[in-house]
Motif scaffolding. Structure first.
Motif, PDB file in Angstrom:
ATOM      1  N   GLU A 150       0.835  -1.201   0.000  1.00 28.83           N
ATOM      2  CA  GLU A 150       0.000   0.000   0.000  1.00 28.83           C
ATOM      3  C   GLU A 150       0.868   1.250   0.000  1.00 28.83           C
ATOM      4  O   GLU A 150       1.871   1.318   0.707  1.00 28.83           O
ATOM      5  CB  GLU A 150      -0.930  -0.010   1.213  1.00 28.83           C
ATOM      6  CG  GLU A 150      -1.947  -1.131   1.159  1.00 28.83           C
ATOM      7  CD  GLU A 150      -3.000  -0.997   2.243  1.00 28.83           C
ATOM      8  OE1 GLU A 150      -2.777  -0.190   3.168  1.00 28.83           O
ATOM      9  OE2 GLU A 150      -4.014  -1.680   2.166  1.00 28.83           O
ATOM     10  N   GLY A 162      -3.475   3.509  -3.252  1.00 27.71           N
ATOM     11  CA  GLY A 162      -3.823   2.125  -3.545  1.00 27.71           C
ATOM     12  C   GLY A 162      -2.654   1.195  -3.294  1.00 27.71           C
ATOM     13  O   GLY A 162      -1.800   1.466  -2.448  1.00 27.71           O
ATOM     14  N   GLY A 173      -8.213   1.112  -6.044  1.00 31.86           N
ATOM     15  CA  GLY A 173      -7.577   2.326  -5.535  1.00 31.86           C
ATOM     16  C   GLY A 173      -8.430   3.535  -5.857  1.00 31.86           C
ATOM     17  O   GLY A 173      -9.571   3.404  -6.311  1.00 31.86           O
TER      18      GLY A 173
END
Length: 317
Positions: A150, A162, A173
């Motif tokens: 992430e 995302g 995302g």
């Protein structure tokens, strides 16, 4: 070149083979305390010794222009130190067993910077990469030198939040825009059916963004997962069994020369951030597609027109 073979050849070498030395010695005649050494290949070391080994604070200058300023432990860069590479790049931070390991900042020759965690010479953990040319930056996870997990990719007037895999955005995302809205969607990687068998995984098409909805701003909290280490590293005094692997990983930095074994050397060829075995280029900032930006602009214009109509109605009333 094996460190073990070099060490075995050092044991029987005389003082004149190791170059010139001026400084303190102990009762056994070993280099001990502060001293200066000049090697036959032109490299120099000025700093502290303990029982014949570089130990403590010192400065090692290579004949090709590179230099290391920092602490040593039994002839290994260990602790805090700064390495200036021949191409103009620089690393400043933690070292363990001659490897960038811990927390540090690497300034690349093109002006890009990475600040964050390192593991066994690789960007690994949480870190921030800033692209000098565009001003954009990647903030998030790294695994074995690649953008992974992430993260947030921040641009001038928008950002993507995302997941990344091998330096590319993957899965769900959202793009967050400064005008006060965000576009949710998913990155997919499509492959032509006719080329499916011939195409290598690394040569797949760039991921494509598929938008699903546009909403007002919503909070985003990364999970902050801990990436797996590429390989174990010891924070203690390095074992002899690890020295050969360390020499191979450190091929882009100092590598012992055949005729000079007491000090470390850097090859005259260009030095890169990683070893030849795990070499990588500076990560490229993934740009948002024009469709993403245009669709959000259209939404913003519609909202602005609606606000103007409401204001006009209020004035008429």
């Amino acid at each position: 070149m094996s460190d073990e073979s070099e060490e075995s050849s050092e044991e029987g070498e005389a003082e004149d083979i190791l170059g010139e030395y001026e400084g303190e010695r102990n009762a056994e005649g070993e280099r001990h305390g502060c001293g200066k050494a000049r090697l036959p290949n032109g490299d120099t070391y000025n700093g502290e010794y303990e029982h014949g080994l570089r130990n403590g604070q010192g400065t090692y200058r290579f004949k090709n222009g590179a230099r290391y300023i920092g602490t040593y432990l039994q002839n290994k860069k260990h602790g805090q130190g700064t390495f200036f590479y021949p191409d103009g790049s620089k690393y400043e931070g933690d070292w363990v067993d001659d490897q960038r390991h811990g927390h540090g900042q690497y300034t690349y020759a093109n002006g890009d910077t990475y600040t964050g965690e390192w593991f066994n010479h690789y960007r690994h953990g949480q870190g921030t990469y800033v692209y000098k040319d565009t001003g954009s930056k990647y903030v998030g996870g790294w695994v074995h030198g690649n953008q992974e997990g992430e993260a947030e990719l921040i641009y001038l007037n928008h950002r993507f939040q995302g997941r990344f895999s091998n330096g590319k955005p993957v899965g769900c995302g959202k793009y967050v825009f400064d005008i006060g809205c965000e576009q949710h969607g998913e990155y997919t990687q499509e492959q032509d059916k006719g080329e499916e068998e011939e195409e290598e995984p690394s040569l797949l098409a760039e991921p494509k963004w598929k938008a699903s909805k546009i909403t007002k701003l919503t909070p985003w909290t990364p999970h902050g997962e801990t990436p797996p280490p590429p390989k174990e590293a010891s924070l203690e005094v390095p074992a002899a069994a690890e020295q050969e692997a360390g020499a191979e990983r450190d091929g882009m930095e100092e590598r012992p020369a055949a005729a000079v074994t007491e000090e470390e050397t850097v090859p005259s060829i260009a030095v890169t951030d990683e070893s030849d075995e795990g070499r990588y280029d500076e990560p490229s900032a993934f740009e948002a597609s024009s469709e993403v930006l245009s669709s959000v602009r259209d939404t913003g214009e519609e909202e602005e027109e609606n606000r103007e109509e409401e204001e006009n109605k209020d004035q008429e009333d």
